[in-house]
Write a protein that holds these residues in place. Sequence first.
Motif, mmCIF file in Angstrom:
data_model
loop_
_atom_site.group_PDB
_atom_site.id
_atom_site.type_symbol
_atom_site.label_atom_id
_atom_site.label_comp_id
_atom_site.label_asym_id
_atom_site.label_seq_id
_atom_site.Cartn_x
_atom_site.Cartn_y
_atom_site.Cartn_z
ATOM 1 N N MET A 105 0.828 -1.210 0.000
ATOM 2 C CA MET A 105 0.000 0.000 0.000
ATOM 3 C C MET A 105 0.864 1.263 0.000
ATOM 4 S SD MET A 105 -3.076 -1.013 2.619
ATOM 5 C CE MET A 105 -3.836 0.596 2.369
ATOM 6 N N LEU A 106 1.994 1.238 0.733
ATOM 7 C CA LEU A 106 2.880 2.391 0.750
ATOM 8 C C LEU A 106 3.481 2.657 -0.625
ATOM 9 C CD1 LEU A 106 4.337 4.578 2.375
ATOM 10 C CD2 LEU A 106 6.112 2.894 2.918
ATOM 11 N N MET A 107 3.868 1.585 -1.318
ATOM 12 C CA MET A 107 4.425 1.754 -2.660
ATOM 13 C C MET A 107 3.374 2.304 -3.615
ATOM 14 S SD MET A 107 6.712 -1.730 -2.985
ATOM 15 C CE MET A 107 7.066 -1.386 -4.704
ATOM 16 N N ALA A 112 1.095 6.735 -6.755
ATOM 17 C CA ALA A 112 -0.064 7.505 -7.185
ATOM 18 C C ALA A 112 0.106 9.000 -6.946
ATOM 19 C CB ALA A 112 -1.315 7.001 -6.460
ATOM 20 N N ASN A 113 0.850 9.389 -5.910
ATOM 21 C CA ASN A 113 0.976 10.806 -5.563
ATOM 22 C C ASN A 113 2.284 11.431 -6.030
ATOM 23 O OD1 ASN A 113 -1.448 11.420 -3.555
ATOM 24 N ND2 ASN A 113 -0.662 9.382 -3.070
ATOM 25 N N ALA A 114 3.232 10.606 -6.502
ATOM 26 C CA ALA A 114 4.511 11.178 -6.939
ATOM 27 C C ALA A 114 4.343 12.019 -8.183
ATOM 28 C CB ALA A 114 5.529 10.063 -7.185
ATOM 29 N N SER A 115 3.425 11.601 -9.078
ATOM 30 C CA SER A 115 3.238 12.363 -10.317
ATOM 31 C C SER A 115 2.672 13.746 -10.020
ATOM 32 C CB SER A 115 2.301 11.590 -11.254
ATOM 33 O OG SER A 115 1.051 11.344 -10.607
ATOM 34 N N VAL A 125 -1.373 3.381 -11.677
ATOM 35 C CA VAL A 125 -0.729 2.553 -10.648
ATOM 36 C C VAL A 125 -0.994 1.085 -10.964
ATOM 37 C CG1 VAL A 125 -0.582 2.042 -8.191
ATOM 38 C CG2 VAL A 125 -1.050 4.378 -8.964
ATOM 39 N N PRO A 126 0.050 0.239 -11.023
ATOM 40 C CA PRO A 126 -0.183 -1.191 -11.282
ATOM 41 C C PRO A 126 -0.899 -1.848 -10.112
ATOM 42 C CG PRO A 126 2.117 -0.792 -10.709
ATOM 43 C CD PRO A 126 1.481 0.558 -10.872
ATOM 44 N N ARG A 127 -1.793 -2.762 -10.419
ATOM 45 C CA ARG A 127 -2.557 -3.469 -9.403
ATOM 46 C C ARG A 127 -2.239 -4.964 -9.458
ATOM 47 N NH1 ARG A 127 -6.932 -0.801 -7.108
ATOM 48 N NH2 ARG A 127 -7.227 1.345 -7.879
ATOM 49 N N LEU A 128 -2.164 -5.548 -8.296
ATOM 50 C CA LEU A 128 -1.887 -6.983 -8.185
ATOM 51 C C LEU A 128 -3.207 -7.733 -8.088
ATOM 52 C CD1 LEU A 128 0.063 -9.368 -7.811
ATOM 53 C CD2 LEU A 128 0.005 -8.901 -5.344
ATOM 54 N N VAL A 129 -3.442 -8.612 -9.036
ATOM 55 C CA VAL A 129 -4.661 -9.417 -9.068
ATOM 56 C C VAL A 129 -4.252 -10.879 -9.211
ATOM 57 C CG1 VAL A 129 -6.829 -9.903 -10.256
ATOM 58 C CG2 VAL A 129 -5.987 -7.546 -10.106
#
Length: 246
Positions: A105-107, A112-115, A125-129
């Motif tokens: 979650m931190l990554m 998401a907010n660095a841009s 943001v890449p999501r793990l599924v």
Amino acid sequence: MPENTTPENVLNRFMETFADSVPSQKSAAFFEEESSVSAHMNRLFGRQKSIHKVFGGGKSADVLLWRNKKISSGVLVGATVIWMLFEWLNYNFLTLGCLALSGGMLMQFVWANASGLLNRSQSRVPRLVIPDELFVNVAVTVGAEVNRFLNYLQDVSTKRNVKKFLVIIASLLAAAIVGTWCNFLTVVYIGFVAAHTLPVFYERYEDQVDNFIYNLLGQFQNQYRKLDSSVLRRIPKGNIKLKKFN
């Protein structure tokens, strides 16, 4: 390091010494009823297939027999790291799971907010599924292996092979005793390490190991015969007569 002192050369020298100390012929006690030449070509416990085929001949057999050293070493190192985290560092599954989720979650939060902080367009943001089929395949595989193990135990129990029955009982009792010395995770790790080391060792030196085991079993059988002739046969066997009551 000189060439004659490499680990491989040391291991080869050890196995040559081990092979010289073992008789070249298997114990006659196991072949006294078999006189054909083909009978002497049988492997341990009558095995005719190769070690690779015994383990299924698939990717799991390749990993256990170190056909791909990178994958096999990676699996063994990963299992060792997991065991060290749980046993040496006293982590538990809930702690590691929460730490892993917090790190993920931190990554994602930073991504998401660095841009926005850098005055750039927001990146995806890449999501793990995890696919649903993975859980189904794992459940089916585990269930099939458990059922196969239970069927094997029941086949041994119902058939009249007393030797195999006693071996299985002794193995289960030995596992129960080992379970009192360490916890379940350590037992699983020991079995995992043994599964990744003993098969490849046996595949490489199967002739020497077969000869050694047959010689050892032959010595056990000779000792049993001496015990039977000197002690067991001298024990009087009384006939128990039942009185008839009218």
